[in-house]
Write an enzyme that holds these catalytic residues in place. Structure first.
Site, short mmCIF file in Angstrom:
data_model
loop_
_atom_site.label_atom_id
_atom_site.label_comp_id
_atom_site.label_asym_id
_atom_site.label_seq_id
_atom_site.Cartn_x
_atom_site.Cartn_y
_atom_site.Cartn_z
N SER A 66 0.83 -1.21 0.00
CA SER A 66 0.00 0.00 0.00
C SER A 66 0.86 1.25 0.00
CB SER A 66 -0.91 0.01 1.23
OG SER A 66 -1.98 -0.88 1.06
N CYS A 67 0.22 2.36 -0.27
CA CYS A 67 0.84 3.68 -0.27
C CYS A 67 1.64 3.88 1.02
CB CYS A 67 -0.24 4.75 -0.37
SG CYS A 67 0.34 6.43 -0.16
N PRO A 68 2.86 4.39 0.99
CA PRO A 68 3.57 4.90 -0.19
C PRO A 68 4.56 3.90 -0.77
CG PRO A 68 4.76 5.59 1.74
CD PRO A 68 3.63 4.68 2.23
N LEU A 69 4.47 2.63 -0.38
CA LEU A 69 5.52 1.68 -0.77
C LEU A 69 5.72 1.50 -2.28
CD1 LEU A 69 5.28 -1.05 2.02
CD2 LEU A 69 6.94 0.78 1.77
N ASP B 256 -2.32 -1.96 -5.73
CA ASP B 256 -2.86 -0.82 -5.00
C ASP B 256 -3.58 0.12 -5.97
OD1 ASP B 256 -3.32 1.33 -3.34
OD2 ASP B 256 -1.25 2.06 -3.43
#
Lengths: 156, 75
Positions: free
Chosen positions: B13-16, B40
């Site tokens: 998920s954000c920000p990965l 995502d």
């Protein structure tokens, strides 16, 4: 052209409020920003080597979605904070959200600068050996030196 | 489309997806193409925003079986 800059003041030390500074800092760094995060008051907890004490409380937190409605009288029982923290961490993991440790490491890898507020370190009698090694120490004027020249400046 | 490196960002998920895209690009040379696979939903807008702000062109993107595939060229 000089890089864009972002400064964040991180003042909260709960699990939910620990995420925004680390998410924004790591993302801005990935986008090529020079980033500095100034940790003060409870935000200092986010600089400790061991982040297991960073927790979330359902108490006085009416916006927190709960699996079942939970009266305040129940929320204040011993162990509820640990349970809520455990459940939140499971939820974060299930949704592929990075742990705080991972996000913090990504920030450090991307050269995000962490500055701890010297005054609040002294105020709460923190032992600097409890903090990660990459922390620098400074005061409000140190922060202004960087913040005065930023494109984005946030208080969390 | 040909690519030089693949980043598996499935389940992240954000920000990965963005942060790991940046890390992958760091190890590449100018002109090489990175393929990113993400699940995502937010990464569709974020990858476009990342491309625009960093100047690494997004050559193509597609949705395949509920996964989002991006091809980004390192500037």
């Amino acid at each position: 052209m000089a890089n864009k800059k972002m400064a964040i003041i991180a003042t909260k030390g709960t699990l939910d409020m620990a995420y925004p500074p680390f998410i924004l800092a790591s993302t801005a760094a990935a986008l090529g920003y020079d980033v500095q995060v100034f940790f003060t008051f409870y935000g200092l907890q986010l600089l400790r080597k061991d982040l297991s004490n960073v927790m979330i409380s359902p108490l006085a937190n009416p916006a927190m979605p709960m699996p079942i409605p939970m009266p305040v009288m129940v929320q204040m029982l011993p162990g509820m904070e640990s349970m809520a923290t455990m459940m939140m961490k499971q939820k974060l993991k299930k949704h592929g959200v990075a742990s705080l440790e991972e996000l913090r490491d990504l920030c450090l890898e991307a050269d995000v600068k962490f500055v701890a507020c010297q005054m609040t370190v002294d105020l709460f009698e923190f032992d600097k050996s409890e903090f990660i090694d990459q922390v620098e120490y400074g005061g409000a004027a140190t922060f202004m030196g960087f913040a005065g020249d930023t494109d984005i400046c946030l208080f969390v | 489309m040909n690519f030089d490196k693949e980043l598996n960002a499935r389940g992240l998920s954000c920000p990965l997806p963005i942060v790991k895209t940046k890390k992958s690009l760091n190890d590449m040379t100018s002109g090489q193409v990175l393929k990113v696979i993400s699940t995502d939903t937010g990464s569709v807008k974020d990858m476009a925003a990342f491309a625009e702000q960093t100047g690494n062109p997004l050559l193509a993107q597609e949705e395949v079986n509920g996964e989002f595939v991006f091809y980004m060229k390192k500037k």
